[in-house]
Motif scaffolding. Structure first.
Motif, short mmCIF file in Angstrom:
data_model
loop_
_atom_site.label_atom_id
_atom_site.label_comp_id
_atom_site.label_asym_id
_atom_site.label_seq_id
_atom_site.Cartn_x
_atom_site.Cartn_y
_atom_site.Cartn_z
N CYS B 28 -30.59 10.77 -41.12
CA CYS B 28 -29.57 9.80 -40.73
C CYS B 28 -30.21 8.72 -39.84
O CYS B 28 -30.87 9.03 -38.87
CB CYS B 28 -28.44 10.48 -39.98
N GLU B 30 -28.84 6.83 -37.85
CA GLU B 30 -28.14 6.70 -36.57
C GLU B 30 -28.45 7.87 -35.63
O GLU B 30 -28.90 7.66 -34.52
CB GLU B 30 -26.63 6.61 -36.83
N CYS B 31 -28.25 9.12 -36.11
CA CYS B 31 -28.38 10.25 -35.21
C CYS B 31 -29.60 11.11 -35.52
O CYS B 31 -29.89 12.07 -34.81
CB CYS B 31 -27.11 11.10 -35.23
N CYS B 47 -22.90 10.35 -42.96
CA CYS B 47 -23.45 11.46 -42.19
C CYS B 47 -22.31 12.35 -41.71
O CYS B 47 -21.39 11.86 -41.06
CB CYS B 47 -24.26 10.92 -41.02
N CYS B 50 -22.48 12.27 -37.51
CA CYS B 50 -22.10 11.11 -36.68
C CYS B 50 -21.25 10.09 -37.44
O CYS B 50 -20.87 9.06 -36.90
CB CYS B 50 -23.34 10.43 -36.10
N PHE B 52 -22.13 8.11 -39.64
CA PHE B 52 -22.83 6.89 -40.05
C PHE B 52 -22.69 6.73 -41.56
O PHE B 52 -22.81 7.69 -42.30
CB PHE B 52 -24.30 6.94 -39.66
ZN ZN Z 1 -25.77 10.70 -38.34
#
Ligand code: ZN
Lengths: 321, 349
Positions: B28, B30-31, B47, B50, B52
């Motif tokens: 991911c 983002e996370c 995701c 999170c 995303f």
């Molecule tokens: Zn994520």
């Protein structure tokens, strides 16, 4: 002669200095000095024509941004000495990077709106270098709507590096402000004449420039991105701006060739007068047609003819379950 | 010791790469969560940890959003040429060729019509993988034709945006597409045909400064980067760090720039609800519409032929009342709200 001069203007500047010096000496008692003065003045004229005719696009960019160039309020002072400025978007604030107000020119009521740059550092900070925030564009729209309410033609003067890219601008919806103006200007039932007087910087310029007629000063530019911005992205080097300026084709003659601007002259009033009697729907239809015709694209007989798979291409991202 | 740590980290990174063979796992953005492709697919490329939303192709959106088999592509014959003969290190024509090969698309926007739960619509879906989803002459012309199609058919228009802005390689002509599309959207609004704008990650520049920001309804996927200027440009201009979450969907919702944030898994349902609402509105008694249709005949020449849309109105008159109770998490919803993400954390409030 103080102020900033551009490198390619130096030969002209040198002659002008000589002319200045001679002026004091050239009297009827000294015919030689008089002759020399006339000769130098002719030479300066010729040089000016030669130099400005041969400028590269990058040199024209510099001219368009010339700190000694007339700005919106300078034009207004000359064509509309009675101009009364109006302020505020009635929502958030007043943005000095855009001036807007009422004027009467040759007995014709006009609303005049333009980006305003500053002449010195202090003024530039006040005017934010002609880079407006959303409230500037919303003020412009508010006053354009007032113009439409009363059937008053609108003249817009374009001179901005671009809409301001900052925190507050984003928070208050810079994109929406630009988008709204572009949409609403297509709607306003009064003639709109737009003149690019200096820098036509991207969306921030277009948001005041959806006119029935778009004029451009000879050494003005109008571009989708600044040459520096383009160079930074494509050449990964902002100093390649000169190359970017060539590639972008952003001068008045380029734009005339690309059918984006209408003609190279500043006869705004002629256009206002010719448009003022146009039936309102006809005016809007012609404005729409003007923009619908913009763009250069191909129409392929079949997409596959150009070697482009189109019917059922492999999906670049894996399909969902 | 730094070199040792670096070397070890390098080794670890290599191991990680070995553990994550292409096509099975993704990380991911983002996370950093490691996600199974099977699981990602099930979650429509979002995701699970999170929320995303991964970037997906225009064709994938068609599959997710529209009724199966209902999509009819239009205007694919309108393609880019190279009016400025633009070249930097590469030629623009080569960039187009490569984009076509890698995406299977012929432009940065895929246009057509179809249905969602039986409701007809005109759709234009941008694809970021085609030259950054950039707007230029051909993309602008396709969108213009889709708007004309929506006006003539009176079917709602949905534009899903994913774009870095106007395409530099066509210079001022790209900028003018913003005027072209918005001038026609003004007519769409005159005609009383609804326009739903969907913003996905990322949507910036000229696209946000034109059609993406003027929808009658504006929806966004969670955590999408949406703004006029890109974060890098803003950082350079103001010379300070940007606040956390700046220019993300949630920030825009809070600043009043969006109507709703909708999880990808709920987007189809939300669109269906809105289309049902607008279909009900269309059936109300109306004063004669302004002469949108008749005055448009002259523009067909400028903008090519408009196909007759295939969509059909659903036979049973649907009630505009939303199905409620699907979303226990969305308590503070106003009376007439569409269902909000049920499974996902509702990001609207
Ligand atoms: Zn994520």
């Amino acid at each position: 002669m103080n102020g900033t001069w551009l490198d390619f203007e130096k030969p002209i500047l040198d002659i002008e200095r000589k002319i200045e010096d001679l002026r004091g000496l050239a009297t009827p008692e000294s015919p030689e000095a008089m002759e020399e003065l006339v000769r130098l003045e002719r030479k300066a004229d010729r040089l000016r024509k030669e130099i400005y005719a041969k400028l590269t696009r990058w040199q024209r960019v510099k001219l368009a941004r010339h700190p000694r160039r007339p700005y919106t309020l300078d034009y207004i002072k000359v064509i509309a000495p009675e101009f009364v400025e109006m302020h505020g978007d009635r929502k958030f604030g007043d943005d000095p990077a855009i001036v807007a107000g009422f004027a009467v020119v040759e007995d014709m009521p006009l609303v005049i709106i333009g980006h305003q740059k500053g002449r010195d550092t202090k003024e530039n900070i006040y005017r934010n270098f002609g880079m407006a925030h959303p409230e500037g564009y919303r003020k412009a729209l508010r006053i354009m709507r007032t113009a439409a309410t009363f059937g008053v033609p609108i003249v817009t003067l374009i001179d901005t590096p671009g809409a301001y890219p900052g925190l507050g601008a984003e928070e208050r919806g810079q994109s929406e402000a630009l988008a709204r103006n572009i949409l609403e200007m297509a709607h306003l039932k009064v003639p709109i004449i737009s003149v690019v007087i200096g820098e036509g910087g991207s969306g921030g310029a277009l948001a005041l420039a959806v006119g029935d007629v778009v004029l451009m000063m000879e050494n003005a530019i109008y571009s989708v991105i600044t040459p520096e911005g383009c160079a930074a992205i494509l050449w990964k080097d902002a100093t390649k701006a000169e190359q970017a300026a060539e590639a972008l084709r952003l001068t008045a003659s380029d734009l005339l060739e690309l059918h984006v601007i209408d003609e190279l002259q500043d006869a705004v009033m002629r256009h206002v007068r010719s448009l003022i009697g146009t039936p309102k729907q006809e005016l809007l239809d012609r404005r729409l047609e003007k923009y619908l015709k913009m763009g250069v694209y191909l129409e392929e007989a079949t997409a596959a003819a150009n070697g482009a798979p189109d019917a059922s291409p492999p999906d670049p991202a894996p399909p969902p379950a | 010791m730094t070199w040792l740590r670096k070397a070890k980290e390098g080794l670890k990174a290599q191991q990680r790469r070995r553990e994550l063979p292409d096509g099975l796992w993704s990380k991911c953005e983002e996370c950093g969560e490691i996600l199974y492709h099977k699981e990602l697919e099930r979650n429509l490329w979002t995701c699970g940890k999170c929320q995303f939303h991964f970037r997906i192709s225009a064709r994938t959106y068609i599959k997710i959003l529209l009724d199966e088999g209902s999509f009819q592509e239009r205007f694919s014959e309108v393609v880019s040429t190279d009016p400025l003969r633009f070249r930097d290190a590469r030629r623009y024509v080569d960039r187009i060729k490569k984009a076509r090969e890698s995406t299977g698309l012929t432009e940065a926007v895929l246009c057509g019509d179809g249905t969602i739960e039986g409701h007809p619509l005109v759709a234009a879906i941008m694809d970021f993988d085609f030259l950054g989803g950039s707007l230029a002459s051909a993309a602008g012309e396709r969108i213009a034709r889709s708007i004309l199609q929506a006006i003539e058919s009176r079917h709602p228009l949905v534009i899903l945006s994913s774009s870095g802005g106007a395409r530099m390689f066509e210079g001022i002509l790209s900028l003018m597409q913003m005027a072209k599309t918005n001038a026609l959207l003004a007519r769409l609004s005159d005609a009383g045909v609804p326009y739903i704008s969907i913003l996905t990650h990322p949507t910036t520049g000229g696209v946000t400064a034109s059609y993406a920001s003027v929808g009658d309804v504006i929806l966004a996927e969670p955590k999408a980067l949406i703004g006029f200027a890109g974060p890098r440009v803003i950082k350079q201009t103001i010379r300070q760090e940007l606040p956390e979450g700046f220019q993300r969907s949630e920030f825009l919702l809070q600043k009043g720039m969006l109507d709703r944030i909708v999880h990808r898994s709920e987007m189809r349902k939300t669109l269906a609800w809105l289309l049902r609402f607008f279909a009900a509105a269309e059936r109300l008694p109306h004063p004669p519409r302004r002469r949108a249709g008749e005055s448009l005949a002259r523009f067909r020449a400028a903008s090519g032929p408009i196909p007759s849309p295939v969509g059909h109105a659903p036979t049973a008159a649907p009630s505009p009342v939303p199905e409620r109770g699907t979303s226990p998490a969305a308590a503070p919803e106003p009376e007439s709200s569409p269902p909000s993400p049920a499974g996902a954390k509702p990001s609207t409030e």
